[in-house]
Design an enzyme around this catalytic site. Structure first.
Site, PDB file in Angstrom:
ATOM      1  N   PHE A  22       0.811  -0.969  -0.161  1.00 48.82           N
ATOM      2  CA  PHE A  22      -0.117   0.065   0.225  1.00 48.82           C
ATOM      3  C   PHE A  22       0.709   1.188   0.435  1.00 48.82           C
ATOM      4  O   PHE A  22       0.750   1.861  -0.986  1.00 48.82           O
ATOM      5  CB  PHE A  22      -1.174   0.107   1.206  1.00 48.82           C
ATOM      6  N   ASN A  43       8.299 -10.659  -2.298  1.00 42.36           N
ATOM      7  CA  ASN A  43       7.335 -11.308  -1.795  1.00 42.36           C
ATOM      8  C   ASN A  43       5.855 -11.223  -2.743  1.00 42.36           C
ATOM      9  O   ASN A  43       5.585 -12.184  -2.354  1.00 42.36           O
ATOM     10  CB  ASN A  43       8.401 -12.218  -1.088  1.00 42.36           C
ATOM     11  N   GLY A  47       1.272  -7.642  -0.037  1.00 37.63           N
ATOM     12  CA  GLY A  47       1.462  -6.483  -1.880  1.00 37.63           C
ATOM     13  C   GLY A  47       0.472  -7.434  -2.222  1.00 37.63           C
ATOM     14  O   GLY A  47       0.533  -8.627  -2.725  1.00 37.63           O
ATOM     15  N   ASP A  67      12.395 -12.599  -1.762  1.00 40.78           N
ATOM     16  CA  ASP A  67      12.195 -12.547   0.215  1.00 40.78           C
ATOM     17  C   ASP A  67      13.085 -11.912   0.915  1.00 40.78           C
ATOM     18  O   ASP A  67      14.482 -12.284   0.572  1.00 40.78           O
ATOM     19  CB  ASP A  67      12.322 -14.209   0.735  1.00 40.78           C
ATOM     20  N   VAL A  68      13.604 -10.202   1.371  1.00 48.52           N
ATOM     21  CA  VAL A  68      14.449  -9.618   1.548  1.00 48.52           C
ATOM     22  C   VAL A  68      14.241 -10.277   2.922  1.00 48.52           C
ATOM     23  O   VAL A  68      16.080  -9.774   3.048  1.00 48.52           O
ATOM     24  CB  VAL A  68      13.715  -8.303   1.745  1.00 48.52           C
ATOM     25  N   TYR A 160       5.649  -7.298  15.556  1.00 51.73           N
ATOM     26  CA  TYR A 160       6.096  -6.256  14.965  1.00 51.73           C
ATOM     27  C   TYR A 160       6.460  -5.130  15.509  1.00 51.73           C
ATOM     28  O   TYR A 160       7.176  -4.431  15.292  1.00 51.73           O
ATOM     29  CB  TYR A 160       4.562  -6.078  15.019  1.00 51.73           C
ATOM     30  N   THR A 190      -2.085   5.394   8.458  1.00 51.35           N
ATOM     31  CA  THR A 190      -2.199   6.273   7.333  1.00 51.35           C
ATOM     32  C   THR A 190      -3.439   5.163   6.066  1.00 51.35           C
ATOM     33  O   THR A 190      -3.605   3.423   6.673  1.00 51.35           O
ATOM     34  CB  THR A 190      -0.303   6.005   6.416  1.00 51.35           C
ATOM     35  N   ARG A 201      -7.276  -3.873   9.234  1.00 47.50           N
ATOM     36  CA  ARG A 201      -7.011  -2.498   9.730  1.00 47.50           C
ATOM     37  C   ARG A 201      -8.199  -1.694   9.823  1.00 47.50           C
ATOM     38  O   ARG A 201      -9.254  -2.157   9.067  1.00 47.50           O
ATOM     39  CB  ARG A 201      -6.071  -1.297   9.095  1.00 47.50           C
TER      40      ARG A 201
HETATM   41  P1  NAD Z   1       1.699  -3.569   2.977  1.00 47.16           P
HETATM   42  O1  NAD Z   1       1.343  -4.975   3.378  1.00 47.16           O
HETATM   43  O2  NAD Z   1       0.173  -3.192   2.041  1.00 47.16           O
HETATM   44  O3  NAD Z   1       3.273  -3.366   2.507  1.00 47.16           O
HETATM   45  C1  NAD Z   1       3.916  -3.718   2.954  1.00 47.16           C
HETATM   46  C2  NAD Z   1       4.462  -4.827   1.365  1.00 47.16           C
HETATM   47  O4  NAD Z   1       6.458  -5.557   1.785  1.00 47.16           O
HETATM   48  C3  NAD Z   1       4.208  -5.420   0.368  1.00 47.16           C
HETATM   49  O5  NAD Z   1       3.787  -5.538  -0.869  1.00 47.16           O
HETATM   50  C4  NAD Z   1       4.631  -7.206   0.941  1.00 47.16           C
HETATM   51  O6  NAD Z   1       4.422  -8.042   0.278  1.00 47.16           O
HETATM   52  C5  NAD Z   1       6.309  -6.899   1.136  1.00 47.16           C
HETATM   53  N1  NAD Z   1       7.082  -8.008   1.900  1.00 47.16           N
HETATM   54  C6  NAD Z   1       6.439  -8.003   3.575  1.00 47.16           C
HETATM   55  N2  NAD Z   1       7.184  -9.034   3.570  1.00 47.16           N
HETATM   56  C7  NAD Z   1       8.168  -8.940   2.982  1.00 47.16           C
HETATM   57  C8  NAD Z   1       9.437  -9.952   2.400  1.00 47.16           C
HETATM   58  N3  NAD Z   1      10.350 -10.544   3.894  1.00 47.16           N
HETATM   59  N4  NAD Z   1      10.250  -8.990   1.990  1.00 47.16           N
HETATM   60  C9  NAD Z   1      10.004  -8.511   0.091  1.00 47.16           C
HETATM   61  N5  NAD Z   1       8.725  -7.654   0.521  1.00 47.16           N
HETATM   62  C10 NAD Z   1       7.830  -7.863   1.536  1.00 47.16           C
HETATM   63  O7  NAD Z   1       2.129  -2.746   4.345  1.00 47.16           O
HETATM   64  P2  NAD Z   1       1.180  -1.000   4.542  1.00 47.16           P
HETATM   65  O8  NAD Z   1       0.921  -0.119   5.069  1.00 47.16           O
HETATM   66  O9  NAD Z   1       2.183  -0.754   3.383  1.00 47.16           O
HETATM   67  O10 NAD Z   1       3.349  -0.319   5.256  1.00 47.16           O
HETATM   68  C11 NAD Z   1       4.538  -0.502   4.625  1.00 47.16           C
HETATM   69  C12 NAD Z   1       5.745   0.456   5.890  1.00 47.16           C
HETATM   70  O11 NAD Z   1       4.933   1.023   6.021  1.00 47.16           O
HETATM   71  C13 NAD Z   1       5.511  -1.048   6.742  1.00 47.16           C
HETATM   72  O12 NAD Z   1       7.337  -1.418   6.679  1.00 47.16           O
HETATM   73  C14 NAD Z   1       4.549  -0.759   7.895  1.00 47.16           C
HETATM   74  O13 NAD Z   1       5.563  -1.517   8.986  1.00 47.16           O
HETATM   75  C15 NAD Z   1       5.074   0.946   7.513  1.00 47.16           C
HETATM   76  N6  NAD Z   1       3.849   1.340   8.230  1.00 47.16           N
HETATM   77  C16 NAD Z   1       2.613   1.389   8.028  1.00 47.16           C
HETATM   78  C17 NAD Z   1       1.612   2.442   8.909  1.00 47.16           C
HETATM   79  C18 NAD Z   1       0.348   2.347   8.274  1.00 47.16           C
HETATM   80  O14 NAD Z   1      -0.386   3.069   8.716  1.00 47.16           O
HETATM   81  N7  NAD Z   1       0.136   1.884   6.976  1.00 47.16           N
HETATM   82  C19 NAD Z   1       2.154   2.331   9.941  1.00 47.16           C
HETATM   83  C20 NAD Z   1       2.871   2.956  10.458  1.00 47.16           C
HETATM   84  C21 NAD Z   1       4.044   1.617   9.781  1.00 47.16           C
END
Ligand code: NAD
Length: 323
Positions: A22, A43, A47, A67-68, A160, A190, A201
């Site tokens: 996202f 990965n 997402g 996978d990172v 987390y 967000t 969420r």
């Molecule tokens: P999301 O789940 O939509 O995005 C996370 C992405 O990371 C996904 O595309 C997922 O496939 C990828 N991913 C996860 N583990 C992986 C791995 N081991 N290897 C490769 N890719 C991997 O979540 P988001 O809301 O977009 O969050 C993005 C970042 O922002 C995250 O680090 C999250 O902790 C942080 N964050 C988001 C929010 C929010 O409100 N959205 C708040 C605080 C922090």
């Protein structure tokens, strides 16, 4: 008023982990629009390729499926030097905390260390996506960056919270011990277009329920608060941190605090829905109040959120309706 000059854009190579998620996909859009070459490493655990489908044919966009938390694959896109590495990969919803605990721990520890090593080797700036969850269930309100937090280390959210806190410690350790150029952004709740309707969420859940005319399921009394930030404001804040060269940590979000009941009512109204609220038991370790103190973001970055909850939620409801 602080004005941060754009430092990263045309001619720069940027590695973005989690770029098919996202937040990451909106960040990828913004970096491409600046003229950067963006290599997304994802990965798809939470997402989706759909989030970046509009970018895959772009000459300055490369998508690597990996996978990172594992050693990086030996592909051309990853072998050349990066100017910046932005670590946004991590499952992030409360549902994920229960379904993917080990994956969350690994991406917030092993992956962070691996990317920091790479940042040092490349002389790249490293930006880490931290979270308001680093404050746990805060005893200080609103939360300034100087507050150390109130986290249950063995609670259901701890994989987390503690992984992000470890990532922050690792980021600071690599700055102090290896001279890494780093920035930490603590992201508050967000929302916006490209969230998964079923990610657990509150906002996507409430919108999906409202559009289907189902009861809006609020956990607890509904008086707990969150301050919600539209993804466009967040992306602007993250890019300011990237360009600024500041270390942070810097809070990013908005100061507009809403109760869960207010949020549910607003979403029902904007969805033209007839849904009513149904109260469910409170989830464990659910924070009572969350609001960022944005003083540091203003002073260091000149950051100011501009999208009102009404406007941002309207756009998000329209996005979900169109799907
Ligand atoms: P999301 O789940 O939509 O995005 C996370 C992405 O990371 C996904 O595309 C997922 O496939 C990828 N991913 C996860 N583990 C992986 C791995 N081991 N290897 C490769 N890719 C991997 O979540 P988001 O809301 O977009 O969050 C993005 C970042 O922002 C995250 O680090 C999250 O902790 C942080 N964050 C988001 C929010 C929010 O409100 N959205 C708040 C605080 C922090």
């Amino acid at each position: 008023m602080v004005v941060v000059a754009q430092r990263y854009g045309e001619g720069h190579r940027i590695l973005l982990t989690g770029g098919a998620g996202f937040v990451g996909s909106h960040l990828a859009d913004a970096l491409i629009a600046r003229g950067a070459h963006v290599v997304v490493l994802d990965n798809f655990v939470t997402g989706s390729k759909d989030n970046v489908a509009h970018l895959v044919d772009h000459p300055r966009f490369t998508l690597v499926e990996a996978d990172v938390s594992e050693p990086l694959p030996a592909v051309d896109a990853l072998s050349a030097r990066f100017d910046a590495i932005m670590h946004f990969a991590s499952p992030a919803s409360p549902t994920d905390f229960q379904l993917l605990p080990v994956e969350i721990l690994r991406v917030g520890s092993i992956a962070t260390l691996q990317l920091l090593e790479r940042a040092v080797a490349d002389g790249a700036r490293f930006v880490m996506a931290s979270t308001s969850e680093a404050y746990g269930d805060p005893l200080v309100h609103p939360q300034p960056e100087t507050y150390w937090g109130n986290v249950n280390p063995i609670g259901i959210r701890s994989v987390y919270d503690e992984a992000k806190r470890f990532s922050e410690a690792a980021t600071m350790g690599y700055q102090r011990g290896r001279g890494a150029d780093v920035g930490i952004v603590r992201i508050f709740n967000t929302y916006g277009e490209r969230m998964r309707p079923d990610d657990g969420r509150a906002i996507p859940t409430f919108i999906s329920q409202a559009l289907r005319g189902e009861p809006i399921t609020v956990h607890g009394s509904g008086t707990q608060t969150r301050s919600i930030c539209h993804v466009s404001d967040l992306v602007r804040g993250i890019l300011l941190l990237l360009d600024s060269g500041e270390t942070g940590p810097v809070n990013c979000g908005t100061e507009h605090e809403m109760t869960m009941l207010e949020l549910a009512d607003t979403i029902v109204r904007l969805s033209d829905s007839t849904s009513t609220v149904s109260l469910l038991p409170r989830t464990a370790d659910d924070p009572e109040r969350r609001r960022p103190d944005l003083t540091k973001a203003r002073e260091l970055l000149g950051y100011e959120p501009s999208v009102s909850p009404e406007e941002g939620l309207r756009r998000t409801v329209e996005y979900f309706r169109s799907r």
